[in-house]
Design a protein around this motif. Structure first.
Motif, mmCIF file in Angstrom:
data_model
loop_
_atom_site.group_PDB
_atom_site.id
_atom_site.type_symbol
_atom_site.label_atom_id
_atom_site.label_comp_id
_atom_site.label_asym_id
_atom_site.label_seq_id
_atom_site.Cartn_x
_atom_site.Cartn_y
_atom_site.Cartn_z
ATOM 1 N N SER A 162 -31.659 42.898 -23.382
ATOM 2 C CA SER A 162 -32.631 41.856 -24.523
ATOM 3 C C SER A 162 -32.332 40.695 -24.899
ATOM 4 C CB SER A 162 -34.084 42.877 -25.298
ATOM 5 O OG SER A 162 -35.013 41.668 -25.722
ATOM 6 N N PHE A 163 -32.633 39.865 -24.213
ATOM 7 C CA PHE A 163 -31.916 38.883 -24.814
ATOM 8 C C PHE A 163 -32.588 37.943 -25.794
ATOM 9 C CE2 PHE A 163 -29.931 34.001 -24.262
ATOM 10 C CZ PHE A 163 -29.529 33.529 -24.620
ATOM 11 N N ARG A 164 -32.461 37.108 -26.605
ATOM 12 C CA ARG A 164 -34.347 36.392 -26.881
ATOM 13 C C ARG A 164 -35.703 36.476 -26.466
ATOM 14 N NH1 ARG A 164 -30.157 30.809 -26.837
ATOM 15 N NH2 ARG A 164 -28.710 31.661 -28.045
ATOM 16 N N GLY A 165 -36.210 38.219 -27.135
ATOM 17 C CA GLY A 165 -37.054 38.769 -26.095
ATOM 18 C C GLY A 165 -37.239 39.098 -24.676
ATOM 19 N N GLN A 166 -36.039 38.472 -23.822
ATOM 20 C CA GLN A 166 -36.630 38.364 -22.730
ATOM 21 C C GLN A 166 -35.591 39.610 -22.342
ATOM 22 O OE1 GLN A 166 -38.896 36.842 -21.700
ATOM 23 N NE2 GLN A 166 -39.394 35.085 -22.792
ATOM 24 N N VAL A 186 -18.056 42.573 -15.017
ATOM 25 C CA VAL A 186 -19.819 42.205 -15.223
ATOM 26 C C VAL A 186 -20.465 41.280 -14.815
ATOM 27 C CG1 VAL A 186 -20.599 42.098 -17.497
ATOM 28 C CG2 VAL A 186 -18.995 43.194 -17.827
ATOM 29 N N ALA A 187 -21.117 41.189 -14.342
ATOM 30 C CA ALA A 187 -22.499 39.799 -14.060
ATOM 31 C C ALA A 187 -23.819 40.357 -14.694
ATOM 32 C CB ALA A 187 -22.431 40.089 -12.704
ATOM 33 N N CYS A 188 -24.511 39.439 -14.515
ATOM 34 C CA CYS A 188 -26.158 39.641 -14.560
ATOM 35 C C CYS A 188 -26.805 38.290 -13.744
ATOM 36 C CB CYS A 188 -26.912 39.330 -16.825
ATOM 37 S SG CYS A 188 -26.038 37.567 -16.988
ATOM 38 N N ASP A 189 -28.136 38.894 -13.963
ATOM 39 C CA ASP A 189 -28.766 37.581 -13.650
ATOM 40 C C ASP A 189 -29.189 36.902 -15.157
ATOM 41 O OD1 ASP A 189 -28.983 38.932 -11.130
ATOM 42 O OD2 ASP A 189 -30.855 39.407 -10.795
ATOM 43 N N MET A 190 -28.844 34.888 -14.130
ATOM 44 C CA MET A 190 -29.234 34.608 -15.712
ATOM 45 C C MET A 190 -30.796 34.751 -16.062
ATOM 46 S SD MET A 190 -25.968 31.828 -15.515
ATOM 47 C CE MET A 190 -25.282 32.204 -14.195
ATOM 48 N N LEU A 191 -30.892 34.038 -16.599
ATOM 49 C CA LEU A 191 -32.401 33.597 -17.356
ATOM 50 C C LEU A 191 -32.504 33.358 -16.418
ATOM 51 C CD1 LEU A 191 -34.945 34.641 -20.151
ATOM 52 C CD2 LEU A 191 -33.621 32.504 -20.504
ATOM 53 N N GLY A 192 -34.570 33.172 -15.561
ATOM 54 C CA GLY A 192 -34.359 32.669 -14.544
ATOM 55 C C GLY A 192 -34.219 32.539 -12.838
ATOM 56 N N PHE A 193 -33.149 33.890 -13.148
ATOM 57 C CA PHE A 193 -32.819 34.486 -11.604
ATOM 58 C C PHE A 193 -32.745 35.339 -11.416
ATOM 59 C CE2 PHE A 193 -30.638 30.741 -13.077
ATOM 60 C CZ PHE A 193 -29.985 29.605 -12.265
ATOM 61 N N GLY A 194 -32.874 35.622 -9.929
ATOM 62 C CA GLY A 194 -33.092 37.175 -9.714
ATOM 63 C C GLY A 194 -34.084 38.102 -10.112
ATOM 64 N N ASP A 195 -33.557 39.739 -10.721
ATOM 65 C CA ASP A 195 -34.164 39.979 -11.391
ATOM 66 C C ASP A 195 -34.237 39.931 -12.739
ATOM 67 O OD1 ASP A 195 -34.866 41.629 -8.923
ATOM 68 O OD2 ASP A 195 -33.515 42.634 -8.477
ATOM 69 N N SER A 196 -33.908 39.492 -13.409
ATOM 70 C CA SER A 196 -34.640 38.738 -15.404
ATOM 71 C C SER A 196 -35.772 37.845 -15.003
ATOM 72 C CB SER A 196 -33.046 38.165 -15.285
ATOM 73 O OG SER A 196 -31.532 39.260 -15.833
ATOM 74 N N ARG A 241 -38.107 25.958 -21.734
ATOM 75 C CA ARG A 241 -36.217 25.620 -21.003
ATOM 76 C C ARG A 241 -35.662 25.827 -20.554
ATOM 77 N NH1 ARG A 241 -35.566 20.097 -25.629
ATOM 78 N NH2 ARG A 241 -33.874 19.166 -23.886
ATOM 79 N N TYR A 242 -35.392 26.245 -19.726
ATOM 80 C CA TYR A 242 -34.161 26.629 -19.126
ATOM 81 C C TYR A 242 -32.802 25.355 -18.997
ATOM 82 C CZ TYR A 242 -36.628 29.760 -17.027
ATOM 83 O OH TYR A 242 -37.838 31.034 -17.000
ATOM 84 N N SER A 243 -31.289 26.104 -19.906
ATOM 85 C CA SER A 243 -30.874 25.237 -20.170
ATOM 86 C C SER A 243 -28.712 26.160 -20.148
ATOM 87 C CB SER A 243 -30.102 25.302 -22.079
ATOM 88 O OG SER A 243 -29.477 24.882 -22.275
ATOM 89 N N LEU A 244 -27.761 25.318 -19.337
ATOM 90 C CA LEU A 244 -26.965 25.810 -19.376
ATOM 91 C C LEU A 244 -26.321 26.823 -20.177
ATOM 92 C CD1 LEU A 244 -25.857 22.956 -17.080
ATOM 93 C CD2 LEU A 244 -25.697 25.409 -16.190
ATOM 94 N N ILE A 245 -26.581 26.273 -21.229
ATOM 95 C CA ILE A 245 -26.186 26.574 -22.967
ATOM 96 C C ILE A 245 -26.191 27.474 -23.166
ATOM 97 C CG2 ILE A 245 -25.553 25.560 -25.352
ATOM 98 C CD1 ILE A 245 -25.245 22.587 -23.883
ATOM 99 N N GLU A 246 -27.854 27.401 -23.022
ATOM 100 C CA GLU A 246 -28.263 28.977 -23.680
ATOM 101 C C GLU A 246 -28.129 30.175 -22.953
ATOM 102 O OE1 GLU A 246 -32.795 30.584 -24.212
ATOM 103 O OE2 GLU A 246 -32.264 29.156 -22.348
ATOM 104 N N GLN A 247 -27.725 29.576 -21.258
ATOM 105 C CA GLN A 247 -26.478 30.889 -19.956
ATOM 106 C C GLN A 247 -25.490 31.538 -21.035
ATOM 107 O OE1 GLN A 247 -29.051 32.047 -18.355
ATOM 108 N NE2 GLN A 247 -30.259 30.296 -17.088
#
Length: 301
Positions: free
Chosen positions: A19-23, A63-73, A80-86
């Motif tokens: 879980s990252f910031r509730g997501q 290590v790899a993840c589907d970033m917030l807004g992508f893939g199975d995440s 409001r999606y942000s590269l800084i948040e990623q």
């Protein structure tokens, strides 16, 4: 010898969640050794790395993840999606895994901008980066043209363009940005499309594409991170990519001291999919690791 493919159906079964910031964020990890963080591009997901996954996990802790807004995440609609948040997400994932040693980065496209933010933080003593290799990334936004679909997604009608974006549109886009002889198979396109559409992903494409504006806003800081002294960099680049091809290599050589670049002739925007053996060879030479064999099995952990 070609690299072994990991089918998407298998890849998905190996993912874990945190879980990252509730997501909910889906991530993968395997191997032992120095940590290597893989950062995927837009609009796809970490499955892009599946050809390289096995060979890399034989040498590193990957290590790899589907970033917030992508893939199975998670893909929250009003976010409001942000590269800084990623970049925050990547650091949270490393903390979740208990990784506090210097991390190597291998980044593509959208992930290249996230890597630039992590590099900037390194020089601010807020992250610890050992090296960074880029694949076809918009490192210098003034040198990166936009496709028509990107311009439309950035327009006031972007929300409508995203929702009407279909598999045929994906095929047309791929045709423009892959090399002339390296187009993906129909089954690979089906798999990519399933990752884009998971969790109603087409409803947020117009929000994710705001990375174009963010790159321009952060340009001086992120280019400055490439010009810092102390972290080894390499750009491995598919030359015929209309977005970030040979012209991006020219900019890298002009703006980065002692620039380390590799050009892959006839290869487009996705070199790790179009020419994975070449990318593996050039990445391992950057890391000074011999390409002694090509494993056909993946050691998951």
């Amino acid at each position: 010898m070609p690299l072994a493919e990991i089918p998407l159906c298998v890849w998905r079964t190996r993912g874990q969640d945190f879980s990252f910031r509730g997501q909910s964020i889906r991530y993968w990890t395997a191997g032992q050794g120095e940590p290597l963080l893989l950062l995927h591009g837009f609009p796809t997901a970490s499955w892009d790395w599946h050809y390289l996954w096995g060979p890399l996990t034989q040498r590193f802790r990957v290590v790899a993840c589907d970033m917030l807004g992508f893939g199975d995440s998670a893909k929250p609609l009003g976010h409001r999606y942000s590269l800084i948040e990623q970049a925050d997400l990547q650091q949270a994932l490393l903390a979740h895994l208990g990784i506090d040693e210097p991390v190597h980065l291998l980044a593509h496209d959208y992930g290249g901008s996230v890597a630039q933010e992590l590099l900037a933080r390194h020089y601010e003593q807020r992250s610890n980066i050992a090296s960074c290799a880029f694949l076809n990334s918009a490192l210098f936004p003034e040198r990166c043209p936009l496709l028509l679909v990107q311009k439309l997604l950035l327009s006031p009608l972007g929300w409508l363009i995203g929702r009407s974006f279909g598999r045929d549109d994906l095929v047309r886009t791929v045709t423009q940005i892959y090399g002339p002889c390296t187009h993906p198979s129909e089954s690979a396109l089906d798999d990519s499309w399933s990752l884009i559409t998971a969790n109603r992903g087409t409803h947020i494409l117009h929000r994710l594409i705001n990375c174009v504006h963010e790159r321009r806003q952060q340009r001086e800081r992120w280019v400055g991170a490439l010009q810092g002294d102390g972290v080894r960099l390499r750009l491995i680049n598919g030359s015929v990519d209309p977005l970030c091809g040979a012209h991006m290599v020219d900019a890298f050589r002009q703006l980065v001291v002692d620039a380390d670049t590799v050009q892959l002739q006839g290869i487009g925007h996705y070199p790790h999919i179009e020419a994975p053996v070449q990318v593996l060879r050039h990445y391992l030479s950057f890391r000074e690791q011999p390409l002694s064999f090509v494993p056909q099995k993946v050691a998951w952990c």
